[in-house]
Motif scaffolding. Structure first.
Motif, mmCIF file in Angstrom:
data_model
loop_
_atom_site.group_PDB
_atom_site.id
_atom_site.type_symbol
_atom_site.label_atom_id
_atom_site.label_comp_id
_atom_site.label_asym_id
_atom_site.label_seq_id
_atom_site.Cartn_x
_atom_site.Cartn_y
_atom_site.Cartn_z
ATOM 1 N N GLY A 112 0.797 -1.219 0.000
ATOM 2 C CA GLY A 112 0.000 0.000 0.000
ATOM 3 C C GLY A 112 0.832 1.274 0.000
ATOM 4 N N LEU A 113 1.925 1.277 -0.735
ATOM 5 C CA LEU A 113 2.771 2.471 -0.781
ATOM 6 C C LEU A 113 2.060 3.614 -1.496
ATOM 7 C CD1 LEU A 113 6.223 0.911 -1.772
ATOM 8 C CD2 LEU A 113 5.543 1.774 0.478
ATOM 9 N N SER A 114 2.134 4.795 -0.911
ATOM 10 C CA SER A 114 1.583 5.982 -1.565
ATOM 11 C C SER A 114 2.522 6.379 -2.698
ATOM 12 C CB SER A 114 1.474 7.127 -0.558
ATOM 13 O OG SER A 114 2.771 7.552 -0.154
ATOM 14 N N GLU A 115 2.065 7.246 -3.565
ATOM 15 C CA GLU A 115 2.925 7.732 -4.649
ATOM 16 C C GLU A 115 4.140 8.465 -4.086
ATOM 17 O OE1 GLU A 115 3.047 7.098 -7.921
ATOM 18 O OE2 GLU A 115 1.472 5.669 -7.408
ATOM 19 N N GLU A 116 3.939 9.197 -2.995
ATOM 20 C CA GLU A 116 5.048 9.903 -2.358
ATOM 21 C C GLU A 116 6.096 8.912 -1.840
ATOM 22 O OE1 GLU A 116 5.934 12.616 1.587
ATOM 23 O OE2 GLU A 116 3.902 12.632 0.740
ATOM 24 N N SER A 117 5.629 7.837 -1.180
ATOM 25 C CA SER A 117 6.551 6.805 -0.685
ATOM 26 C C SER A 117 7.305 6.152 -1.826
ATOM 27 C CB SER A 117 5.797 5.728 0.106
ATOM 28 O OG SER A 117 5.458 6.195 1.377
ATOM 29 N N ARG A 118 6.575 5.789 -2.885
ATOM 30 C CA ARG A 118 7.219 5.154 -4.047
ATOM 31 C C ARG A 118 8.308 6.057 -4.624
ATOM 32 N NH1 ARG A 118 5.865 0.980 -6.378
ATOM 33 N NH2 ARG A 118 4.036 -0.223 -5.945
ATOM 34 N N SER A 119 7.974 7.317 -4.811
ATOM 35 C CA SER A 119 8.928 8.269 -5.385
ATOM 36 C C SER A 119 10.163 8.403 -4.506
ATOM 37 C CB SER A 119 8.280 9.639 -5.560
ATOM 38 O OG SER A 119 7.237 9.572 -6.486
ATOM 39 N N ARG A 120 9.961 8.513 -3.201
ATOM 40 C CA ARG A 120 11.082 8.674 -2.277
ATOM 41 C C ARG A 120 11.950 7.415 -2.250
ATOM 42 N NH1 ARG A 120 9.826 9.614 3.751
ATOM 43 N NH2 ARG A 120 7.835 9.212 2.791
ATOM 44 N N LEU A 121 11.307 6.242 -2.204
ATOM 45 C CA LEU A 121 12.063 4.992 -2.200
ATOM 46 C C LEU A 121 12.866 4.823 -3.487
ATOM 47 C CD1 LEU A 121 9.419 2.620 -0.594
ATOM 48 C CD2 LEU A 121 11.664 3.193 0.375
ATOM 49 N N LEU A 122 12.263 5.134 -4.613
ATOM 50 C CA LEU A 122 12.980 5.003 -5.884
ATOM 51 C C LEU A 122 14.141 5.992 -5.974
ATOM 52 C CD1 LEU A 122 10.036 4.383 -8.360
ATOM 53 C CD2 LEU A 122 11.827 2.754 -7.689
ATOM 54 N N ALA A 123 13.934 7.198 -5.474
ATOM 55 C CA ALA A 123 14.993 8.210 -5.507
ATOM 56 C C ALA A 123 16.181 7.800 -4.630
ATOM 57 C CB ALA A 123 14.453 9.557 -5.051
ATOM 58 N N GLU A 124 15.924 7.045 -3.570
ATOM 59 C CA GLU A 124 16.979 6.638 -2.638
ATOM 60 C C GLU A 124 17.436 5.203 -2.843
ATOM 61 O OE1 GLU A 124 15.233 7.336 1.178
ATOM 62 O OE2 GLU A 124 15.145 9.509 0.894
ATOM 63 N N ALA A 125 16.937 4.523 -3.874
ATOM 64 C CA ALA A 125 17.213 3.091 -4.068
ATOM 65 C C ALA A 125 18.706 2.779 -4.152
ATOM 66 C CB ALA A 125 16.490 2.580 -5.313
ATOM 67 N N ASP A 126 19.478 3.619 -4.808
ATOM 68 C CA ASP A 126 20.914 3.357 -4.941
ATOM 69 C C ASP A 126 21.627 3.373 -3.585
ATOM 70 O OD1 ASP A 126 20.659 3.054 -7.670
ATOM 71 O OD2 ASP A 126 21.238 5.128 -8.116
ATOM 72 N N ASP A 136 9.709 -4.549 16.252
ATOM 73 C CA ASP A 136 9.101 -3.321 16.765
ATOM 74 C C ASP A 136 9.860 -2.090 16.263
ATOM 75 O OD1 ASP A 136 7.166 -1.945 18.524
ATOM 76 O OD2 ASP A 136 8.971 -1.409 19.667
ATOM 77 N N ARG A 137 11.186 -2.152 16.265
ATOM 78 C CA ARG A 137 11.993 -1.030 15.746
ATOM 79 C C ARG A 137 11.713 -0.796 14.265
ATOM 80 N NH1 ARG A 137 18.102 -2.066 17.913
ATOM 81 N NH2 ARG A 137 17.592 -2.345 20.102
ATOM 82 N N ALA A 176 10.166 2.536 12.508
ATOM 83 C CA ALA A 176 10.910 3.253 11.465
ATOM 84 C C ALA A 176 10.088 3.385 10.190
ATOM 85 C CB ALA A 176 12.225 2.532 11.166
ATOM 86 N N LEU A 177 9.434 2.300 9.765
ATOM 87 C CA LEU A 177 8.642 2.351 8.535
ATOM 88 C C LEU A 177 7.435 3.272 8.675
ATOM 89 C CD1 LEU A 177 8.825 -1.391 7.424
ATOM 90 C CD2 LEU A 177 9.947 0.572 6.340
ATOM 91 N N LYS A 178 6.800 3.249 9.838
ATOM 92 C CA LYS A 178 5.668 4.150 10.070
ATOM 93 C C LYS A 178 6.125 5.609 10.054
ATOM 94 C CE LYS A 178 2.751 0.906 12.557
ATOM 95 N NZ LYS A 178 2.235 0.471 13.867
ATOM 96 N N ALA A 179 7.278 5.888 10.659
ATOM 97 C CA ALA A 179 7.803 7.260 10.680
ATOM 98 C C ALA A 179 8.101 7.748 9.263
ATOM 99 C CB ALA A 179 9.055 7.336 11.539
ATOM 100 N N LEU A 180 8.531 6.831 8.396
ATOM 101 C CA LEU A 180 8.823 7.188 7.010
ATOM 102 C C LEU A 180 7.565 7.219 6.139
ATOM 103 C CD1 LEU A 180 12.050 5.045 6.543
ATOM 104 C CD2 LEU A 180 11.921 7.549 6.623
ATOM 105 N N LYS A 209 9.214 -4.386 -3.941
ATOM 106 C CA LYS A 209 8.368 -5.476 -3.463
ATOM 107 C C LYS A 209 8.797 -5.895 -2.057
ATOM 108 C CE LYS A 209 6.353 -9.835 -4.584
ATOM 109 N NZ LYS A 209 5.014 -9.854 -5.002
ATOM 110 N N HIS A 210 10.000 -6.434 -1.935
ATOM 111 C CA HIS A 210 10.483 -6.912 -0.638
ATOM 112 C C HIS A 210 11.589 -6.006 -0.117
ATOM 113 C CE1 HIS A 210 8.214 -10.565 -1.231
ATOM 114 N NE2 HIS A 210 8.748 -10.677 -2.437
ATOM 115 N N PHE A 211 11.781 -6.042 1.202
ATOM 116 C CA PHE A 211 12.851 -5.283 1.839
ATOM 117 C C PHE A 211 13.422 -6.105 2.985
ATOM 118 C CE2 PHE A 211 8.977 -4.172 4.111
ATOM 119 C CZ PHE A 211 9.358 -4.324 5.428
ATOM 120 N N SER A 212 14.576 -5.692 3.461
ATOM 121 C CA SER A 212 15.122 -6.277 4.683
ATOM 122 C C SER A 212 15.783 -5.170 5.496
ATOM 123 C CB SER A 212 16.117 -7.402 4.379
ATOM 124 O OG SER A 212 17.281 -6.909 3.786
ATOM 125 N N TYR A 213 15.728 -5.362 6.792
ATOM 126 C CA TYR A 213 16.399 -4.478 7.740
ATOM 127 C C TYR A 213 17.402 -5.336 8.497
ATOM 128 C CZ TYR A 213 14.257 0.164 8.330
ATOM 129 O OH TYR A 213 13.884 1.485 8.202
#
Length: 110
Positions: free
Chosen positions: A17-31, A78-79, A83-87, A53-57
């Motif tokens: 359920g990523l918003s367009e803003e989240s998608r844009s920010r994630l793609l801009a920071e992907a590298d 929990d951490r 973190a994901l909610k804050a972002l 699609k997937h991520f790891s911390y």
């Protein structure tokens, strides 16, 4: 308070359920969040690829040894949730893999 152990925890999940803003920010920071960025830290190191699609911390968690690996995994999840909610990034299906560094056996070559 008992003996403290240090755990390395990998929390994996799926973006959801990523918003367009989240998608844009994630793609801009992907590298900055690729394989080269993988490291274990207390605040966590987020890695993902451009498919979003997937991520790891990767996290370091210090916890009472008597609470065990389950507690270390729960603390790490929990951490990650915080973190994901804050972002503002949606996610689902968090699962953890925990390694207790204090009980890990090291085989030295002779």
């Amino acid at each position: 308070m008992g003996t403290q152990h240090t755990y390395r925890v990998i929390v994996r999940g799926t973006f959801d359920g990523l918003s367009e803003e989240s998608r844009s920010r994630l793609l801009a920071e992907a590298d900055d969040h690729g394989l080269a960025a993988m490291q274990f830290t207390e605040e966590g190191s987020l890695t993902y690829d451009r498919t979003l699609k997937h991520f790891s911390y990767r996290l370091v968690v210090v916890s009472d040894a008597e609470d065990g690996e389950e507690m270390a995994g729960a603390l790490a999840e929990d951490r990650v949730e915080t973190a994901l909610k804050a972002l503002g990034h949606g996610y689902k299906g968090l699962r953890s893999t925990v390694t207790d560094l204090d009980t890990m056996k090291i085989n030295y070559k002779r």
